[in-house]
Write an enzyme that holds these catalytic residues in place. Structure first.
Site, PDB file in Angstrom:
ATOM      1  CE  LYS A 195      -3.899  -2.214   2.175  1.00  0.00           C
ATOM      2  NZ  LYS A 195      -4.405  -2.754   3.426  1.00  0.00           N
TER       3      LYS A 195
ATOM      4  CD  GLN B 292      -3.731  -4.529   6.441  1.00  0.00           C
ATOM      5  OE1 GLN B 292      -3.788  -3.526   5.745  1.00  0.00           O
ATOM      6  NE2 GLN B 292      -4.121  -5.711   6.000  1.00  0.00           N
TER       7      GLN B 292
ATOM      8  CG  ASP C 224     -10.364  -0.357   4.790  1.00  0.00           C
ATOM      9  OD1 ASP C 224     -10.088  -0.901   3.712  1.00  0.00           O
ATOM     10  OD2 ASP C 224      -9.663  -0.461   5.810  1.00  0.00           O
TER      11      ASP C 224
HETATM   12  N1  GUN Z   1      -7.021  -6.888   5.818  1.00  0.00           N
HETATM   13  C1  GUN Z   1      -7.283  -7.653   4.733  1.00  0.00           C
HETATM   14  N2  GUN Z   1      -7.981  -6.949   3.810  1.00  0.00           N
HETATM   15  C2  GUN Z   1      -8.163  -5.713   4.324  1.00  0.00           C
HETATM   16  C3  GUN Z   1      -8.803  -4.537   3.846  1.00  0.00           C
HETATM   17  O1  GUN Z   1      -9.375  -4.483   2.745  1.00  0.00           O
HETATM   18  N3  GUN Z   1      -8.758  -3.456   4.678  1.00  0.00           N
HETATM   19  C4  GUN Z   1      -8.151  -3.487   5.890  1.00  0.00           C
HETATM   20  N4  GUN Z   1      -8.178  -2.383   6.628  1.00  0.00           N
HETATM   21  N5  GUN Z   1      -7.554  -4.566   6.371  1.00  0.00           N
HETATM   22  C5  GUN Z   1      -7.553  -5.670   5.586  1.00  0.00           C
END
Ligand code: GUN
Length: 288
Positions: free
Chosen positions: A54, A98, A121
């Protein structure tokens, strides 16, 4: 006939290129560029890989990146303080915490603390509610990626029967909303569904989001169906480990009309949509 393979790397690169072009325009006009903050609590190896990707892509599209790496023993109060600082930071348009969080931290309470205007998100109850009402909202990234890929197989999804296997808050439920908006007839199947193969064989679009390696096979797929595989499962092989989806790709590839591979299908779309959401959040905050 062999299914066409829906290449998520190519589709994601296109989304990122669009975001990068918009960011470059802002920079050239002397405007503040969008900022994305990523918060990682603890040292989960898979999460570290996601977060590093990311951050890399945030830089590549020219956005401002903020990283907060917190120790596993971080208390909920400390995490709330960090989120409050990011909520108040004018250089930050998007905040992503996350998941999964270490045991002892309540994910929903933490997600609820994020300013909904910065919730890139799309997990905050305000955005979940707005999406289900058909109002403009920040929309979850993986479901957005699924719809973009399905529309590369067939531009107009109206009237198609979509069967989603999996009812999670992150994928299954929001994806049902997005596909309703595309005028699909939507079925959400799950672990208690009776005769899953028969339900799945009705699908013009079959989406697997269950987290079980190669769970869906030939008996689940109608000839010509669009198959979207959200699963990313690491399995042991003689040579080490390998990533496989929730769909048995080899068993299905000559039945489906189009199919996403794992890796290189839905996975790359998630980060691309996250960056696009950050740009959307920047625009929405600017308009107050
Ligand atoms: N962990 C796995 N996929 C995601 C996601 O799309 N967003 C977040 N914040 N954590 C994750």
């Amino acid at each position: 006939m062999a299914a066409s393979v829906l290449d998520g790397k190519v589709a994601a690169a296109e989304v990122r290129a669009g975001v990068a072009a918009s960011v470059a325009e802002l920079r050239a006009a002397g405007r503040r560029v969008p900022g994305l903050a990523v918060v990682l609590v603890g040292g989960d190896p898979a999460s570290q890989v996601y977060v590093a990707a990311k951050v890399k892509h945030t830089h590549e599209v020219g956005m401002h990146s903020v990283e907060r790496m917190l120790p596993a023993e971080t208390s909920e109060a400390q995490l709330f303080d960090e989120i409050a600082r990011l909520n108040a930071d004018p250089a930050v348009d998007g905040i992503l915490v996350q998941l999964p969080l270490p045991a002892g931290l309540d994910s929903q309470r933490v997600l609820d603390a994020i300013d909904p205007r910065k919730d890139v998100d799309g997990f905050h109850p305000v955005n979940v509610g707005r999406l289900s009402l058909g109002l403009p909202a920040l929309e979850p990234c993986t479901p957005r990626g699924c719809v973009i890929l399905a529309k590369r197989a067939r531009a107009d999804l109206a009237g198609l029967h979509a069967v989603i296997v999996g009812r999670s808050n992150i994928v299954g439920k929001p994806l049902a909303q997005l596909l309703l908006r595309e005028h699909c007839t939507v079925t959400v199947a799950h672990s208690r569904t009776r005769d899953l193969p028969a339900i799945c064989r009705q699908a013009d679009i079959l989406i697997a989001a269950i987290g079980k390696p190669k769970f869906l096979g030939a008996e689940h797929v109608k000839p010509g169906a669009i198959v979207i595989d959200v699963g990313i499962n690491r399995i042991a092989t003689e040579a080490g480990t390998r990533l496989v989806g929730d769909v048995d790709f080899d068993a299905v590839k000559d039945i489906a009309g189009a199919i996403t591979p794992v890796p290189g299908g839905v996975g790359p779309m998630t980060i691309a949509c996250l960056l696009d959401n950050t740009l959307t959040a920047w625009r929405a905050r600017r308009q107050g």
